[in-house]
Scaffold this motif. Structure first.
Motif, PDB file in Angstrom:
ATOM      1  N   GLY A 214       0.873  -1.561   0.152  1.00  0.00           N
ATOM      2  CA  GLY A 214       0.226  -0.109  -0.125  1.00  0.00           C
ATOM      3  C   GLY A 214       0.357   1.761  -0.066  1.00  0.00           C
ATOM      4  O   GLY A 214       0.250   2.312   0.118  1.00  0.00           O
ATOM      5  N   TYR A 215       2.176   1.065   0.128  1.00  0.00           N
ATOM      6  CA  TYR A 215       2.938   2.232   0.217  1.00  0.00           C
ATOM      7  C   TYR A 215       3.457   2.978  -1.082  1.00  0.00           C
ATOM      8  O   TYR A 215       3.416   2.279  -2.329  1.00  0.00           O
ATOM      9  CB  TYR A 215       4.195   2.227   0.870  1.00  0.00           C
ATOM     10  N   ASP A 216       3.283   4.216  -1.133  1.00  0.00           N
ATOM     11  CA  ASP A 216       2.948   5.336  -2.259  1.00  0.00           C
ATOM     12  C   ASP A 216       4.679   5.652  -2.625  1.00  0.00           C
ATOM     13  O   ASP A 216       4.656   7.146  -1.558  1.00  0.00           O
ATOM     14  CB  ASP A 216       1.943   5.476  -2.847  1.00  0.00           C
ATOM     15  N   PRO A 217       5.486   5.516  -3.166  1.00  0.00           N
ATOM     16  CA  PRO A 217       7.519   6.110  -2.669  1.00  0.00           C
ATOM     17  C   PRO A 217       6.508   7.702  -3.648  1.00  0.00           C
ATOM     18  O   PRO A 217       7.538   8.470  -2.858  1.00  0.00           O
ATOM     19  CB  PRO A 217       7.300   5.032  -4.137  1.00  0.00           C
ATOM     20  N   ALA A 218       5.615   7.527  -4.826  1.00  0.00           N
ATOM     21  CA  ALA A 218       6.157   9.382  -4.865  1.00  0.00           C
ATOM     22  C   ALA A 218       5.418  10.011  -3.619  1.00  0.00           C
ATOM     23  O   ALA A 218       5.822  11.236  -3.701  1.00  0.00           O
ATOM     24  CB  ALA A 218       4.842   9.160  -6.249  1.00  0.00           C
ATOM     25  N   THR A 219       4.388   9.574  -2.895  1.00  0.00           N
ATOM     26  CA  THR A 219       3.661  10.609  -2.194  1.00  0.00           C
ATOM     27  C   THR A 219       4.110  10.437  -0.973  1.00  0.00           C
ATOM     28  O   THR A 219       3.992  10.700   0.037  1.00  0.00           O
ATOM     29  CB  THR A 219       2.233  10.465  -1.878  1.00  0.00           C
ATOM     30  N   ARG A 220       5.350   9.173  -0.947  1.00  0.00           N
ATOM     31  CA  ARG A 220       5.238   8.395   0.077  1.00  0.00           C
ATOM     32  C   ARG A 220       3.988   7.999   1.672  1.00  0.00           C
ATOM     33  O   ARG A 220       4.774   8.879   3.128  1.00  0.00           O
ATOM     34  CB  ARG A 220       6.943   9.431   0.863  1.00  0.00           C
ATOM     35  N   GLU A 221       3.471   8.383   1.046  1.00  0.00           N
ATOM     36  CA  GLU A 221       2.566   7.553   1.875  1.00  0.00           C
ATOM     37  C   GLU A 221       1.425   6.150   1.620  1.00  0.00           C
ATOM     38  O   GLU A 221       1.986   5.754   0.940  1.00  0.00           O
ATOM     39  CB  GLU A 221       0.736   8.564   1.804  1.00  0.00           C
ATOM     40  N   ARG A 222       1.129   5.346   3.050  1.00  0.00           N
ATOM     41  CA  ARG A 222       1.077   4.172   2.778  1.00  0.00           C
ATOM     42  C   ARG A 222      -1.066   4.317   3.272  1.00  0.00           C
ATOM     43  O   ARG A 222      -1.385   4.823   4.190  1.00  0.00           O
ATOM     44  CB  ARG A 222       0.922   3.417   3.792  1.00  0.00           C
ATOM     45  N   ARG A 223      -0.925   3.258   1.895  1.00  0.00           N
ATOM     46  CA  ARG A 223      -2.933   3.911   2.461  1.00  0.00           C
ATOM     47  C   ARG A 223      -3.914   1.902   2.358  1.00  0.00           C
ATOM     48  O   ARG A 223      -2.792   1.577   1.708  1.00  0.00           O
ATOM     49  CB  ARG A 223      -4.084   4.467   1.275  1.00  0.00           C
ATOM     50  N   VAL A 224      -5.090   2.163   3.681  1.00  0.00           N
ATOM     51  CA  VAL A 224      -5.040   0.677   3.637  1.00  0.00           C
ATOM     52  C   VAL A 224      -6.311   0.738   4.026  1.00  0.00           C
ATOM     53  O   VAL A 224      -6.967   2.009   4.802  1.00  0.00           O
ATOM     54  CB  VAL A 224      -4.996   0.452   5.134  1.00  0.00           C
ATOM     55  N   PRO A 225      -7.586  -0.396   3.037  1.00  0.00           N
ATOM     56  CA  PRO A 225      -8.929  -0.353   3.080  1.00  0.00           C
ATOM     57  C   PRO A 225      -9.269  -0.413   4.876  1.00  0.00           C
ATOM     58  O   PRO A 225      -8.777  -0.938   4.794  1.00  0.00           O
ATOM     59  CB  PRO A 225      -9.117  -1.330   1.780  1.00  0.00           C
ATOM     60  N   ILE A 226     -10.214   0.210   4.811  1.00  0.00           N
ATOM     61  CA  ILE A 226     -11.030   0.638   5.978  1.00  0.00           C
ATOM     62  C   ILE A 226     -12.298  -0.561   5.721  1.00  0.00           C
ATOM     63  O   ILE A 226     -13.191  -0.457   5.251  1.00  0.00           O
ATOM     64  CB  ILE A 226     -11.419   1.865   6.190  1.00  0.00           C
ATOM     65  N   LYS A 227     -12.381  -2.259   6.696  1.00  0.00           N
ATOM     66  CA  LYS A 227     -12.721  -2.610   6.793  1.00  0.00           C
ATOM     67  C   LYS A 227     -13.156  -3.449   7.446  1.00  0.00           C
ATOM     68  O   LYS A 227     -12.222  -3.581   8.699  1.00  0.00           O
ATOM     69  CB  LYS A 227     -12.517  -3.493   5.531  1.00  0.00           C
ATOM     70  N   GLY A 228     -13.816  -4.753   8.144  1.00  0.00           N
ATOM     71  CA  GLY A 228     -13.708  -5.798   9.316  1.00  0.00           C
ATOM     72  C   GLY A 228     -13.815  -4.977  10.614  1.00  0.00           C
ATOM     73  O   GLY A 228     -14.987  -4.139  10.726  1.00  0.00           O
ATOM     74  N   VAL A 229     -13.037  -4.785  11.504  1.00  0.00           N
ATOM     75  CA  VAL A 229     -13.592  -4.720  13.195  1.00  0.00           C
ATOM     76  C   VAL A 229     -13.092  -3.374  12.795  1.00  0.00           C
ATOM     77  O   VAL A 229     -13.514  -2.322  13.248  1.00  0.00           O
ATOM     78  CB  VAL A 229     -12.533  -5.688  13.824  1.00  0.00           C
ATOM     79  N   ARG A 230     -11.775  -3.226  12.624  1.00  0.00           N
ATOM     80  CA  ARG A 230     -11.666  -1.218  12.130  1.00  0.00           C
ATOM     81  C   ARG A 230     -12.816  -0.397  11.700  1.00  0.00           C
ATOM     82  O   ARG A 230     -13.273   0.836  12.519  1.00  0.00           O
ATOM     83  CB  ARG A 230     -10.691  -0.939  11.748  1.00  0.00           C
ATOM     84  N   LYS A 231     -13.520  -1.158  10.977  1.00  0.00           N
ATOM     85  CA  LYS A 231     -14.279  -0.331  10.383  1.00  0.00           C
ATOM     86  C   LYS A 231     -16.014  -0.482  10.889  1.00  0.00           C
ATOM     87  O   LYS A 231     -16.488   1.146  11.394  1.00  0.00           O
ATOM     88  CB  LYS A 231     -15.077  -0.820   8.766  1.00  0.00           C
ATOM     89  N   LYS A 232     -16.097  -1.328  11.672  1.00  0.00           N
ATOM     90  CA  LYS A 232     -17.414  -1.372  12.578  1.00  0.00           C
ATOM     91  C   LYS A 232     -17.206  -0.913  13.128  1.00  0.00           C
ATOM     92  O   LYS A 232     -17.849  -0.242  13.772  1.00  0.00           O
ATOM     93  CB  LYS A 232     -17.777  -2.651  12.780  1.00  0.00           C
ATOM     94  N   THR A 233     -15.585  -0.563  14.085  1.00  0.00           N
ATOM     95  CA  THR A 233     -15.129   0.312  15.503  1.00  0.00           C
ATOM     96  C   THR A 233     -15.563   1.387  15.072  1.00  0.00           C
ATOM     97  O   THR A 233     -15.999   2.515  16.310  1.00  0.00           O
ATOM     98  CB  THR A 233     -14.370  -0.010  15.768  1.00  0.00           C
ATOM     99  N   ALA A 234     -15.629   1.871  14.035  1.00  0.00           N
ATOM    100  CA  ALA A 234     -15.579   3.154  13.341  1.00  0.00           C
ATOM    101  C   ALA A 234     -16.986   4.364  13.909  1.00  0.00           C
ATOM    102  O   ALA A 234     -16.981   5.250  14.441  1.00  0.00           O
ATOM    103  CB  ALA A 234     -14.461   4.286  12.415  1.00  0.00           C
ATOM    104  N   GLN A 235     -17.641   3.181  13.267  1.00  0.00           N
ATOM    105  CA  GLN A 235     -19.032   3.470  12.553  1.00  0.00           C
ATOM    106  C   GLN A 235     -19.376   3.283  14.030  1.00  0.00           C
ATOM    107  O   GLN A 235     -21.129   4.038  14.692  1.00  0.00           O
ATOM    108  CB  GLN A 235     -19.911   2.584  11.724  1.00  0.00           C
ATOM    109  N   ALA A 236     -19.457   2.359  15.250  1.00  0.00           N
ATOM    110  CA  ALA A 236     -19.734   2.431  16.667  1.00  0.00           C
ATOM    111  C   ALA A 236     -19.312   3.101  17.379  1.00  0.00           C
ATOM    112  O   ALA A 236     -20.837   4.378  17.654  1.00  0.00           O
ATOM    113  CB  ALA A 236     -19.709   0.809  16.501  1.00  0.00           C
ATOM    114  N   MET A 237     -18.709   3.512  17.595  1.00  0.00           N
ATOM    115  CA  MET A 237     -18.376   4.883  17.761  1.00  0.00           C
ATOM    116  C   MET A 237     -18.798   6.068  17.344  1.00  0.00           C
ATOM    117  O   MET A 237     -19.084   7.078  18.301  1.00  0.00           O
ATOM    118  CB  MET A 237     -16.565   4.773  17.870  1.00  0.00           C
TER     119      MET A 237
END
Length: 450
Positions: A214-237
């Motif tokens: 997920g790391y992009d050397p051009a932007t020096r950023e890493r993008r990770v899809p929001i899904k699973g437990v993390r997605k549910k936790t965010a919605q619940a909070m």
């Protein structure tokens, strides 16, 4: 002729709409038995192993690990009559799958461990075609599967930690002599990948930016899809924070007597082999105090405009896992002794860290405790678990100068923070409950007065 059935992704918990495929435990050509575990999926609440309700031979896997699929989507096809003894002759279009047209809806047998809830799988409409029909697939028994190495045995937990890695990655690590316990996964949720294993085998430094998924050397950023437990936790909070008006109150407590009692109990025969933590004392105190301030164990029912008081305590315990934050419950915690609570907490923690907490263990809680102290944090302002009205943050216990009988002494001190729903719990009730919990921890002998 073969008789094919499609196995859809079932609803393993109330309200589940989708899940991520984590690991397949079978491959095309494998024979399976009734209730054999065929796949592990990650729902919005937990990782769940799914059994298949039929016996037969796997003919096709419809989704790859890492894919997100909706409930009811076929994920596997199985030939339930590979020897062709029971299937009728194929229809005019020659399609083996159409040899026996099933009903539009087919009732699935309940999954093992999930009660008798009926799960209905909708069959996708079959596309009409005028092309020459494909030849019927020969029985799986007549097709020799490609030779493959035997699947490695399940890894032994080390200190309760089980590395997150798919079977092919585990096999690669075994072949290359790499200890998965020594690796930090670079994929979403800390999952160990093939590249992680190969880098470890070659001696290359792990987790360099250019090799992390997920790391992009051009932007020096890493993008990770929001899904699973993390997605549910965010919605619940978010739903909790903007639905229930939160109020947080704090209390600093001298728990030296509690720690002295803990030391005595740990050396007693009754507690031999039991991990007696300060959290067990806090859990007991919360259950006892809830009897005197039942509002903290109630819930606001907006739809019916009612306050629901519960004559039981299903204690939620916030647990940080490699897949994210989950809150499994100790059922009827108010009826457990200190010893039983200690055992329940130990089992709950080990199960959560291993990623084996079931969705059923994370619903219908009444009040929650969050042990921020295990990370060395003094206190916090926790967000209420949806469907509940209060949550207690249990801070770290530290040696602190404390005034005792007019003299400064070094004592064991901790901070408590109680967040509660101000729609049904007033400041006075919140303070009374927090003070009760603090008094029980400061002087455990008070418990005898309840």
């Amino acid at each position: 002729m073969p008789e094919y059935k499609q196995f859809p992704l079932a609803d393993t918990a109330e309200g589940l709409t989708e899940a991520d495929i984590l690991t397949w435990h079978v491959k095309p050509g494998d024979e399976v038995t009734v209730n054999q575990i065929v796949v592990e999926v990650e729902t919005a609440k937990a990782a769940v192993e799914l059994p298949i309700p039929w016996a037969g031979v796997v003919t096709e896997l419809h989704v790859e690990p890492g894919q997100t699929v909706e409930v009811g989507t076929p994920i596997l096809t199985i030939d339930v009559d590979p020897n062709g003894t029971a299937a009728p002759a194929p229809s005019a279009n020659g399609s083996a799958a159409a040899a026996e047209e099933p009903a539009e809806e087919e009732e699935m047998k309940p999954l093992v461990g999930y009660g008798s809830k009926k799960v209905v799988a909708k069959r996708r409409p079959r596309k009409e075609t005028t092309a020459e029909p494909p030849a019927a697939q020969p029985p799986a028994a007549a097709v020799a599967p490609a030779p493959s190495a035997p699947a490695p045995s399940a890894p032994e937990p080390r200190g309760g930690y089980v590395p997150l890695a798919k079977p092919p990655v585990r096999k690669l690590a075994k072949d290359l002599g790499v200890d998965l316990h020594s690796l930090t996964g670079s994929a979403d949720g800390g999952v160990i990948t093939r590249d992680d294993v190969r880098r470890a085998a070659s001696g290359a430094p792990a987790d360099t930016p250019s090799t992390v998924e997920g790391y992009d050397p051009a932007t020096r950023e890493r993008r990770v899809p929001i899904k699973g437990v993390r997605k549910k936790t965010a919605q619940a909070m978010v739903a909790s924070k903007f639905t229930a008006p939160h109020v947080t109150e704090f209390l600093t407590v001298d728990v030296t007597p509690m720690m002295e009692l803990r030391a005595k109990l740990k050396n007693s025969p009754e507690f031999a082999g039991v991990k007696l933590t300060p959290l067990a004392f806090a859990a007991k105190a919360m259950c006892l105090a809830a009897k005197r301030t039942p509002d903290v164990n109630a819930v606001w029912d907006e739809e019916n405009q009612e306050i629901v008081y519960k004559d039981y305590v299903h204690l939620g315990v916030a647990a940080a896992t490699p897949r994210g934050l989950i809150v499994p419950k100790i059922r009827d915690a108010d009826g457990l002794s200190l010893l039983e609570l200690a055992r329940a907490l130990e089992e709950l923690t080990a199960t959560a860290r291993a990623g084996k907490t079931t969705p059923g263990d994370m619903i219908n809680g009444t009040i929650t405790i969050s042990n921020v102290g295990v990370l060395g944090v003094d206190t916090g302002t926790p967000i209420i678990t949806p469907g509940e009205s209060a949550i207690l943050a249990f801070g770290s216990i530290k040696d602190t100068p404390w005034v005792v009988d007019g003299e400064i002494k070094v004592r064991k001190v901790l901070q408590l923070a109680l967040s509660f729903d101000h729609r049904l719990i007033d400041g006075q009730q919140g303070a009374e409950y927090l003070a009760d919990v603090g008094a029980l921890l400061a002087d455990p002998a008070i418990a005898f007065t309840y």
